[in-house]
Scaffold this motif. Structure first.
Motif, PDB file in Angstrom:
ATOM      1  N   PHE A 146      44.601  36.372  39.038  1.00 42.95           N
ATOM      2  CA  PHE A 146      43.496  37.350  39.425  1.00 42.95           C
ATOM      3  C   PHE A 146      43.687  37.717  40.709  1.00 42.95           C
ATOM      4  O   PHE A 146      43.682  39.331  41.221  1.00 42.95           O
ATOM      5  N   ARG A 147      44.355  37.135  41.730  1.00 42.02           N
ATOM      6  CA  ARG A 147      44.497  37.569  43.039  1.00 42.02           C
ATOM      7  C   ARG A 147      45.747  38.489  43.025  1.00 42.02           C
ATOM      8  O   ARG A 147      45.680  39.269  43.826  1.00 42.02           O
ATOM      9  N   GLU A 148      46.648  38.179  42.374  1.00 42.68           N
ATOM     10  CA  GLU A 148      48.103  38.821  42.422  1.00 42.68           C
ATOM     11  C   GLU A 148      47.746  40.388  41.812  1.00 42.68           C
ATOM     12  O   GLU A 148      48.414  41.291  42.301  1.00 42.68           O
ATOM     13  N   ARG A 149      46.837  40.449  40.867  1.00 43.77           N
ATOM     14  CA  ARG A 149      46.737  41.558  40.044  1.00 43.77           C
ATOM     15  C   ARG A 149      45.454  42.430  40.945  1.00 43.77           C
ATOM     16  O   ARG A 149      45.445  43.621  40.900  1.00 43.77           O
ATOM     17  N   SER A 150      44.685  41.667  41.493  1.00 45.98           N
ATOM     18  CA  SER A 150      43.360  42.654  41.975  1.00 45.98           C
ATOM     19  C   SER A 150      43.160  42.569  43.243  1.00 45.98           C
ATOM     20  O   SER A 150      43.194  43.647  44.090  1.00 45.98           O
ATOM     21  N   ILE A 151      43.428  41.244  43.783  1.00 45.19           N
ATOM     22  CA  ILE A 151      42.800  41.048  45.271  1.00 45.19           C
ATOM     23  C   ILE A 151      44.126  41.592  46.097  1.00 45.19           C
ATOM     24  O   ILE A 151      43.965  42.158  47.270  1.00 45.19           O
ATOM     25  N   ASP A 152      45.304  41.163  45.909  1.00 45.08           N
ATOM     26  CA  ASP A 152      46.558  41.411  46.829  1.00 45.08           C
ATOM     27  C   ASP A 152      46.709  42.989  47.049  1.00 45.08           C
ATOM     28  O   ASP A 152      46.922  43.672  47.913  1.00 45.08           O
ATOM     29  N   PRO A 153      46.648  43.597  45.988  1.00 51.17           N
ATOM     30  CA  PRO A 153      46.966  45.059  45.718  1.00 51.17           C
ATOM     31  C   PRO A 153      45.751  45.704  46.553  1.00 51.17           C
ATOM     32  O   PRO A 153      46.066  46.767  47.326  1.00 51.17           O
ATOM     33  N   LEU A 154      44.497  45.384  46.588  1.00 48.17           N
ATOM     34  CA  LEU A 154      43.456  45.893  47.302  1.00 48.17           C
ATOM     35  C   LEU A 154      43.756  45.804  48.919  1.00 48.17           C
ATOM     36  O   LEU A 154      43.523  46.450  49.619  1.00 48.17           O
ATOM     37  N   VAL A 155      44.204  44.443  49.040  1.00 52.06           N
ATOM     38  CA  VAL A 155      44.461  44.199  50.637  1.00 52.06           C
ATOM     39  C   VAL A 155      45.533  45.050  51.154  1.00 52.06           C
ATOM     40  O   VAL A 155      45.606  45.597  52.065  1.00 52.06           O
ATOM     41  N   GLU A 156      46.695  45.251  50.397  1.00 48.34           N
ATOM     42  CA  GLU A 156      47.537  46.013  50.578  1.00 48.34           C
ATOM     43  C   GLU A 156      47.160  47.571  50.806  1.00 48.34           C
ATOM     44  O   GLU A 156      47.520  48.378  51.943  1.00 48.34           O
ATOM     45  N   ASP A 157      46.421  48.116  49.968  1.00 49.70           N
ATOM     46  CA  ASP A 157      45.866  49.344  50.150  1.00 49.70           C
ATOM     47  C   ASP A 157      44.890  49.465  51.503  1.00 49.70           C
ATOM     48  O   ASP A 157      45.220  50.647  52.152  1.00 49.70           O
ATOM     49  N   VAL A 158      44.251  48.628  51.587  1.00 49.55           N
ATOM     50  CA  VAL A 158      43.573  48.344  52.887  1.00 49.55           C
ATOM     51  C   VAL A 158      44.337  48.599  54.058  1.00 49.55           C
ATOM     52  O   VAL A 158      44.064  49.248  55.147  1.00 49.55           O
ATOM     53  N   GLY A 159      45.405  47.814  53.941  1.00 44.31           N
ATOM     54  CA  GLY A 159      46.427  47.612  55.158  1.00 44.31           C
ATOM     55  C   GLY A 159      46.963  49.067  55.218  1.00 44.31           C
ATOM     56  O   GLY A 159      47.247  49.464  56.507  1.00 44.31           O
ATOM     57  N   GLU A 160      47.492  49.561  54.317  1.00 35.56           N
ATOM     58  CA  GLU A 160      48.114  50.877  54.257  1.00 35.56           C
ATOM     59  C   GLU A 160      47.098  51.996  54.931  1.00 35.56           C
ATOM     60  O   GLU A 160      47.497  52.772  55.911  1.00 35.56           O
ATOM     61  N   ALA A 161      45.914  51.881  54.269  1.00 38.58           N
ATOM     62  CA  ALA A 161      44.962  52.749  54.993  1.00 38.58           C
ATOM     63  C   ALA A 161      44.757  52.669  56.357  1.00 38.58           C
ATOM     64  O   ALA A 161      44.656  53.653  57.336  1.00 38.58           O
ATOM     65  N   TRP A 162      44.789  51.182  56.792  1.00 39.25           N
ATOM     66  CA  TRP A 162      44.383  51.040  58.231  1.00 39.25           C
ATOM     67  C   TRP A 162      45.654  51.499  59.055  1.00 39.25           C
ATOM     68  O   TRP A 162      45.446  51.854  60.212  1.00 39.25           O
ATOM     69  N   ASP A 163      46.749  51.198  58.589  1.00 40.45           N
ATOM     70  CA  ASP A 163      47.936  51.691  59.264  1.00 40.45           C
ATOM     71  C   ASP A 163      48.092  53.402  59.334  1.00 40.45           C
ATOM     72  O   ASP A 163      48.488  53.933  60.372  1.00 40.45           O
ATOM     73  N   GLU A 164      47.554  53.945  58.451  1.00 43.44           N
ATOM     74  CA  GLU A 164      47.444  55.475  58.220  1.00 43.44           C
ATOM     75  C   GLU A 164      46.381  55.679  59.255  1.00 43.44           C
ATOM     76  O   GLU A 164      46.532  56.747  60.169  1.00 43.44           O
TER      77      GLU A 164
END
Length: 224
Positions: free
Chosen positions: A174-192
């Motif tokens: 569940f973490r690999e499929r749902s939480i980690d991608p969400l965290v990566e998206d948030v990190g990318e958005a924050w970097d942007e």
């Protein structure tokens, strides 16, 4: 945070371990020396260590409890209470208190002519707070050196381990499929956002620099 994390897991392990140690069946090889009945007060916090049979009211402040006095194979005394558990927790479904007391009476013996028995029980013994383990079964054995294999405990612990590993695997998926991608998206958005902020800052500094240069032309100061 590292110490907080390990403290949390240590406390959780202590609580779970204590719960299992109190609830799971244990086996003692003993020699029965006496059985008796005694009235016990149930009005204080130690009531949680006494059974609450289905046929008795939970509002009782005292009641008669049967006890089995024994001597362990190592020579130390041990006293067990003998109470029904009924359909309550822990789930031993014990309804044969009278029969167990009779079997214990039949196994009484002296040091000169000992009769050894294995008592199955759950719970703890604490003399300070008058807490007694509850005997749920008794049967004669050949001697004090008989080895008892706790098959029930082994089975339940294996099942518990399988459940824990299964839940852990499900959580990791569940973490690999749902939480980690969400965290990566948030990190990318924050970097942007940071990149845009830096770019805006650079543009602001550029405009400000040109404005300051323009002011210097009016003051007659040379540009740097």
């Amino acid at each position: 945070m590292k110490y907080v994390k390990w403290t949390f897991w240590a406390l959780l392990a202590l609580i779970v371990g204590g719960f299992l140690h109190y609830t799971l069946p244990q086996h003692d090889i003993v020699r029965v020396v006496n059985t008796y009945q005694e009235r016990q007060d149930l009005g204080d916090w130690t009531r949680i260590f006494w059974s609450d049979p289905d046929d008795q009211s939970s509002t009782l402040t005292n009641r008669d409890v049967q006890f089995i006095s024994t001597i362990r194979a190592n020579g130390k005394p041990m006293v067990y209470r003998n109470e029904d558990t009924g359909w309550n927790w822990p789930p031993y479904f014990k309804f044969d208190t009278a029969s167990l007391q009779t079997e214990a009476d039949d196994l009484k013996s002296s040091p000169e002519s000992p009769k050894w028995a294995v008592i199955t029980h759950y719970g703890w013994r604490n003399q300070l707070f008058s807490i007694f383990p509850n005997a749920v079964g008794i049967k004669p054995v050949a001697g004090p050196d008989v080895r008892i294999i706790p098959w029930v405990n082994i089975f339940l612990l294996v099942v518990l381990l399988i459940i824990v590993l299964t839940v852990r695997a499900i959580w990791r998926q569940f973490r690999e499929r749902s939480i980690d991608p969400l965290v990566e998206d948030v990190g990318e958005a924050w970097d942007e956002v940071e990149e845009r902020a830096d770019a805006a800052g650079d543009r602001a500094r550029g405009v400000w620099g040109r404005f300051m240069d323009w002011l210097r032309t009016w003051s007659g100061k040379p540009r740097k």
